[in-house]
Design a protein around this motif. Structure first.
Motif, PDB file in Angstrom:
ATOM      1  N   UNK A   1      20.792   8.879-122.616  1.00 39.36           N
ATOM      2  CA  UNK A   1      21.780   9.770-123.230  1.00 39.36           C
ATOM      3  C   UNK A   1      21.323  11.225-123.147  1.00 39.36           C
ATOM      4  N   UNK A   2      22.275  12.110-122.883  1.00 38.89           N
ATOM      5  CA  UNK A   2      22.052  13.562-122.949  1.00 38.89           C
ATOM      6  C   UNK A   2      22.701  14.097-124.218  1.00 38.89           C
ATOM      7  N   UNK A   3      22.018  15.041-124.857  1.00 41.49           N
ATOM      8  CA  UNK A   3      22.605  15.682-126.024  1.00 41.49           C
ATOM      9  C   UNK A   3      21.931  17.027-126.259  1.00 41.49           C
TER      10      UNK A   3
ATOM     11  N   UNK B   1      24.670  17.902-116.137  1.00 41.94           N
ATOM     12  CA  UNK B   1      25.541  17.513-115.024  1.00 41.94           C
ATOM     13  C   UNK B   1      26.909  17.114-115.574  1.00 41.94           C
ATOM     14  N   UNK B   2      27.789  18.104-115.749  1.00 40.23           N
ATOM     15  CA  UNK B   2      29.104  17.864-116.337  1.00 40.23           C
ATOM     16  C   UNK B   2      29.915  16.893-115.491  1.00 40.23           C
TER      17      UNK B   2
ATOM     18  N   UNK C   1      24.534  23.473-109.207  1.00 41.67           N
ATOM     19  CA  UNK C   1      24.880  24.466-110.226  1.00 41.67           C
ATOM     20  C   UNK C   1      26.373  24.415-110.531  1.00 41.67           C
ATOM     21  N   UNK C   2      27.207  24.217-109.518  1.00 42.67           N
ATOM     22  CA  UNK C   2      28.661  24.088-109.736  1.00 42.67           C
ATOM     23  C   UNK C   2      28.949  22.860-110.590  1.00 42.67           C
ATOM     24  N   UNK C   3      28.262  21.745-110.286  1.00 39.72           N
ATOM     25  CA  UNK C   3      28.460  20.512-111.057  1.00 39.72           C
ATOM     26  C   UNK C   3      28.025  20.675-112.516  1.00 39.72           C
TER      27      UNK C   3
ATOM     28  N   UNK D   1      38.368  16.951-110.612  1.00 37.78           N
ATOM     29  CA  UNK D   1      37.430  16.475-111.622  1.00 37.78           C
ATOM     30  C   UNK D   1      37.517  17.344-112.875  1.00 37.78           C
ATOM     31  N   UNK D   2      37.669  16.695-114.008  1.00 40.59           N
ATOM     32  CA  UNK D   2      37.698  17.390-115.297  1.00 40.59           C
ATOM     33  C   UNK D   2      36.305  17.954-115.588  1.00 40.59           C
ATOM     34  N   UNK D   3      36.185  19.275-115.726  1.00 40.99           N
ATOM     35  CA  UNK D   3      34.884  19.922-115.910  1.00 40.99           C
ATOM     36  C   UNK D   3      34.709  20.507-117.318  1.00 40.99           C
ATOM     37  N   UNK D   4      35.476  20.014-118.289  1.00 41.06           N
ATOM     38  CA  UNK D   4      35.292  20.490-119.666  1.00 41.06           C
ATOM     39  C   UNK D   4      33.964  19.991-120.209  1.00 41.06           C
ATOM     40  N   UNK D   5      33.297  20.831-120.985  1.00 45.52           N
ATOM     41  CA  UNK D   5      32.031  20.474-121.627  1.00 45.52           C
ATOM     42  C   UNK D   5      32.300  19.417-122.693  1.00 45.52           C
ATOM     43  N   UNK D   6      31.670  18.263-122.566  1.00 41.45           N
ATOM     44  CA  UNK D   6      31.931  17.140-123.473  1.00 41.45           C
ATOM     45  C   UNK D   6      31.357  17.371-124.873  1.00 41.45           C
TER      46      UNK D   6
END
Length: 404
Positions: free
Chosen positions: A240-242, A314-315, A370-372, A395-400
């Motif tokens: 998990x990333x957080x 990595x969004x 970097x774009x990802x 691809x949805x690139x919103x920050x989760x």
């Protein structure tokens, strides 16, 4: 009076010269920044120049791949199983003892070198540049080593004469199996503060990871994203990333760092036999200039120009490699489960030929990553090559971790 003044000037000069001498390096070499890796040029037993990642998370040098033009002479004594992070099997490596590693004018003698039977790292493909392997923590044992991320230089100092600059903070080093550990402080998502014992790992391309297998472990924040954390010696590490509210190196505290919490199965074999709470990696360490005094068990840190750089992850959820070093052919290595890329239908082994209207042939693999990692309210537009088809995807690139 004039004579007294002259004598005073003489002593001031001597004092100044003595102080500067303590900071005069015995050698200074450039390094390359590949992602957040420190990559140095090394010759082994008079070999051709090899490119090795500085990796304080392993004990010895490991050669992972050799190109047709690379020439190195090693005498192998036996074959050894190497254990590391990841959920796979142990790795077999040829063992060579009593080698000499030459870095600039510095010679490191009687060093053990391992050569992997199988290249599980694919460092060259992951980085888009030639990398032959890793140089371990024995790199630090004979000298005080300065890693200057601002000027991209490594400097070596005499350990017995060295005195650290006054504007650096100091952390004690604790050794375990020759590897370096430090104690840091973290502020958890429930506002409690915890002291943690962390491995110093310049070869881990991440900020930090924390184990989750005990009640005393750092708590996983309520908001997280599941993904691939990296490749260990024994396989892929997932977890998990957080964001963690604060992580402190002595008096230097970084806010809202993106950290990871590996799945217990992928790190069980290592953390079960260690006292560590986790690892600090190259992305966090590169925010400081460092003096590492292995002999006297001290590490000195000072924030550099990267200190306040925004943290990212990595969004998109796409892991990529550069298929050919001589040409930027970008292939999908893996897609995180339930990620925006997975939802868009991207598959392993797809080729990415265009991003937001620009051909990937005009980009480096670092620029693509970097774009990802850059969140956006607008979708990212890709064109994939799958077999003979060209497939456009959004691809949805919103920050989760944010609310929109």
């Amino acid at each position: 009076m004039k004579k007294v003044f002259t004598i005073l000037l003489f002593f001031v000069y001597l004092f100044d010269f003595s102080a500067n001498a303590k900071l005069k390096p015995t050698e200074s070499i450039p390094f390359e920044m590949v992602g957040s890796y420190v990559v140095i040029s090394v010759k082994i037993n008079g070999s051709s120049t090899l490119k090795l990642v500085l990796d304080s998370g392993i004990r010895n040098t490991i050669i992972t791949e050799l190109m047709p033009t690379d020439k190195v002479s090693l005498n192998f004594s036996d074959v050894k199983d190497i254990m590391g992070l990841g959920g796979g099997n142990t790795l077999e490596a040829f063992t060579s003892d009593f080698n000499t590693l030459k870095i600039g004018k510095i010679q490191l003698t009687n060093r053990t070198v391992y050569v992997l039977k199988d290249d599980v790292f694919n460092l060259s493909k992951h980085s888009g540049t030639k990398i032959n392997g890793l140089i371990g923590v024995d790199f630090f044992q004979d000298h005080v080593v300065e890693i200057d991320y601002n000027s991209r230089r490594i400097r070596f100092y005499d350990a017995e004469k060295f005195e650290a600059p006054a504007d650096y903070g100091m952390l004690p080093i604790f050794l375990e199996s020759q590897k370096m550990f430090v104690k840091l402080s973290v502020l958890q998502s429930d506002s409690t503060r915890k002291e943690v014992r962390m491995l110093v790992d310049t070869g881990a391309e991440l900020n930090a990871w924390f184990k989750t297998s005990t009640k005393e472990s750092v708590k996983v924040p309520p908001k997280w994203v599941q993904g691939t954390i990296g490749e260990g010696l024994n396989g892929t590490i997932t977890g998990k990333y957080s964001h963690i509210p604060q992580i402190c190196f002595g008096n230097y505290c970084l806010k809202n760092a993106v950290v990871s919490f590996p799945d217990s199965a992928t790190i069980a074999s290592i953390v079960s036999s260690s006292k560590r709470d986790g690892t600090i990696g190259s992305q966090l360490l590169s925010r400081f200039n460092l003096f590492i005094d292995y002999t006297h068990r001290k590490i000195y840190v000072k924030p550099n120009r990267h200190y306040n750089k925004p943290f990212s992850y990595n969004v998109a959820g796409i892991e990529i490699i550069q298929f050919f070093l001589i040409a930027p052919v970008i292939q999908v290595l893996d897609v995180w489960a339930n990620s925006p890329a997975a939802m868009a239908g991207i598959r392993r082994d797809d080729y990415i030929i265009e991003i937001n209207g620009t051909s990937t042939f005009q980009m480096t693999i670092g620029e693509i990553r970097k774009i990802f990692e850059t969140p956006s309210k607008r979708p990212m537009n890709l064109i994939l090559k799958r077999g003979s088809e060209e497939i456009p995807v959004n691809i949805d690139m919103k920050d989760k971790f944010k609310s929109y």
